[in-house]
Design a protein around this motif. Structure first.
Motif, short mmCIF file in Angstrom:
data_model
loop_
_atom_site.label_atom_id
_atom_site.label_comp_id
_atom_site.label_asym_id
_atom_site.label_seq_id
_atom_site.Cartn_x
_atom_site.Cartn_y
_atom_site.Cartn_z
N ALA A 46 0.89 -1.23 0.06
CA ALA A 46 0.00 0.01 -0.06
C ALA A 46 0.98 1.20 0.00
N VAL A 47 1.96 1.30 0.90
CA VAL A 47 2.73 2.38 1.00
C VAL A 47 3.67 2.64 -0.05
N ASN A 48 4.33 1.53 -0.37
CA ASN A 48 5.32 1.65 -1.49
C ASN A 48 5.17 1.62 -2.62
N LEU A 49 4.04 0.66 -3.07
CA LEU A 49 3.76 0.69 -4.46
C LEU A 49 2.30 1.38 -4.92
N THR A 50 1.22 1.03 -4.31
CA THR A 50 0.04 1.82 -4.05
C THR A 50 0.02 3.00 -4.28
N GLY A 51 0.63 3.44 -3.34
CA GLY A 51 0.95 5.07 -3.09
C GLY A 51 1.51 5.73 -4.29
N THR A 52 2.49 5.13 -4.66
CA THR A 52 3.16 5.71 -5.99
C THR A 52 2.17 5.72 -7.12
N MET A 53 1.35 4.74 -7.41
CA MET A 53 0.46 4.69 -8.46
C MET A 53 -0.59 6.00 -8.24
N HIS A 54 -1.22 6.07 -6.96
CA HIS A 54 -2.07 7.00 -6.54
C HIS A 54 -1.63 8.76 -6.94
N CYS A 55 -0.36 8.90 -6.65
CA CYS A 55 0.29 10.04 -6.90
C CYS A 55 0.50 10.31 -8.46
N ILE A 56 1.05 9.18 -8.98
CA ILE A 56 1.27 9.51 -10.27
C ILE A 56 -0.14 9.82 -11.29
N GLN A 57 -1.16 9.13 -10.82
CA GLN A 57 -2.51 9.44 -11.63
C GLN A 57 -2.96 10.82 -11.30
N GLN A 58 -2.32 11.43 -10.24
CA GLN A 58 -2.81 12.74 -10.07
C GLN A 58 -2.18 13.71 -11.00
N VAL A 59 -0.99 13.57 -11.42
CA VAL A 59 -0.14 14.38 -12.12
C VAL A 59 -0.19 14.23 -13.69
N LEU A 60 -0.35 13.15 -14.43
CA LEU A 60 -0.33 12.82 -15.54
C LEU A 60 -1.31 13.60 -16.59
N PRO A 61 -2.48 13.72 -16.04
CA PRO A 61 -3.35 14.58 -17.14
C PRO A 61 -2.67 16.03 -17.15
N ALA A 62 -2.27 16.77 -16.46
CA ALA A 62 -1.69 18.18 -16.61
C ALA A 62 -0.49 18.07 -17.31
N MET A 63 0.57 17.00 -16.78
CA MET A 63 1.53 16.80 -17.69
C MET A 63 1.64 16.83 -19.19
N SER A 64 0.59 15.54 -19.41
CA SER A 64 0.31 15.43 -20.79
C SER A 64 -0.21 16.62 -21.64
N ALA A 65 -0.91 17.26 -20.85
CA ALA A 65 -1.83 18.65 -21.57
C ALA A 65 -0.59 19.55 -22.00
N ALA A 66 0.66 19.66 -20.89
CA ALA A 66 1.63 20.57 -21.12
C ALA A 66 2.79 20.20 -21.96
N GLY A 67 2.73 18.72 -22.32
CA GLY A 67 3.72 18.25 -23.30
C GLY A 67 5.03 18.02 -22.63
N TRP A 68 5.21 17.91 -21.24
CA TRP A 68 6.53 18.03 -20.47
C TRP A 68 6.00 17.45 -19.03
N GLY A 69 6.88 16.72 -18.53
CA GLY A 69 6.75 16.42 -17.31
C GLY A 69 8.02 15.45 -16.72
N ARG A 70 8.12 15.19 -15.42
CA ARG A 70 9.35 14.57 -14.92
C ARG A 70 8.50 13.71 -13.63
N ILE A 71 8.66 12.42 -13.71
CA ILE A 71 8.39 11.72 -12.66
C ILE A 71 9.53 10.84 -12.08
N VAL A 72 9.96 11.08 -11.04
CA VAL A 72 11.06 10.08 -10.40
C VAL A 72 10.53 9.37 -9.24
N ASN A 73 10.54 7.95 -9.34
CA ASN A 73 10.14 7.14 -8.22
C ASN A 73 11.30 6.78 -7.40
N VAL A 74 11.39 6.97 -6.17
CA VAL A 74 12.49 6.25 -5.44
C VAL A 74 12.32 4.89 -4.96
N ALA A 75 12.86 4.23 -5.54
CA ALA A 75 12.61 2.66 -5.45
C ALA A 75 13.82 2.19 -4.32
#
Length: 256
Positions: free
Chosen positions: A110-139
């Motif tokens: 929940a914390v390490n994997l699902t939490g990462t998924m939750h956060c990524i889903q919140q930013v991808l729409p705006a990043m896609s609309a802007a045509g630019w974005g950076r996502i770094v997952n600390v594994a």
């Protein structure tokens, strides 16, 4: 503040201490507007107070989708759309596999994997609309190799690396890069607490316990949080536009 991130809003999860705090400070130094996210306000407050107008905090448990959605909306309302996301929030726990119950297993996921998924889903729409974005997952290097007694944690971190690689391909033509950074044992509160547990359980000295943690690193030392932050900063910059889908070990040569 100097750097090439003056026009960017970055959000860093788990930013109250250790690697997350080092990353937030590094992005602030590069001129980004930074939102620091955590479950408790107190560890985050010092960053906000030291960088008025440039740093804000939001509170959420990344494992809770509703809390994440509300926190990201709050962050964007103040500093604008999020162009840089660093998923650093995580939790580590060890146990022999046959003593791992369903609650332990689910907590690690929940914390390490699902939490990462939750956060990524919140930013991808705006990043896609802007045509630019950076996502770094600390594994972790535990996302690249196996370690005894941390099966649930390693499974979750392997999942983070797999998620990183799959999304990097899915969004390769959008201007968004998605990478993972995989630190080895790093000088953080988590490692210090682990050393204390080894001392308490085994009667070893702190120096002997520390030796067990550094022996897997060919450089014979713990990784420093600032070294992880350096790697994250590079991946978030415009010069790393061709770097995506990578899982970069910051581990002194432990993983090659």
């Amino acid at each position: 503040m100097t750097g090439d991130m003056n026009d960017q809003h970055a959000l860093v999860t788990g930013a109250g201490q250790g690697i997350g705090e080092a990353i937030a400070r590094r992005l602030l130094a590069q001129g980004a507007r930074v939102t620091v996210l955590g479950r408790r306000a107190e560890p985050l407050q010092k960053l906000v107070e030291q960088h008025p107008g440039h740093c804000q905090m939001v509170l959420a448990d990344v494992a809770d989708e509703a809390q994440v959605r509300a926190a990201f909306a709050q962050a964007a309302a103040v500093h604008g759309d999020i162009g840089i996301l660093v998923n650093n929030a995580g939790q580590a726990s060890s146990a022999p596999f046959m003593k791992v119950d369903a609650a332990h297993w689910q907590q690690m996921l929940a914390v390490n994997l699902t939490g990462t998924m939750h956060c990524i889903q919140q930013v991808l729409p705006a990043m896609s609309a802007a045509g630019w974005g950076r996502i770094v997952n600390v594994a972790s290097t535990a996302g690249l190799v196996g370690y005894a007694y941390v099966a649930a944690y390693a499974a979750a971190k392997h999942g983070v690396v797999g998620l990183t690689r799959s999304l990097a391909l899915e969004y390769a033509r959008t201007g968004i890069t998605i990478n993972a950074v995989c630190p080895g044992y790093t000088e953080t509160e988590i490692v210090r607490s682990s050393i204390d547990r080894v001392v308490a359980k085994t009667g070893r000295t702190p120096q002997q316990a520390m030796a067990e943690f550094v022996k897997s690193n060919p450089q014979g030392r713990l990784v420093q949080p600032q070294e992880v932050a350096d790697t994250v900063q590079w991946l978030c910059g415009r010069g790393a536009s061709s770097i995506t889908g990578q899982a970069i070990a910051v581990a002194g040569g432990e993983v090659m």
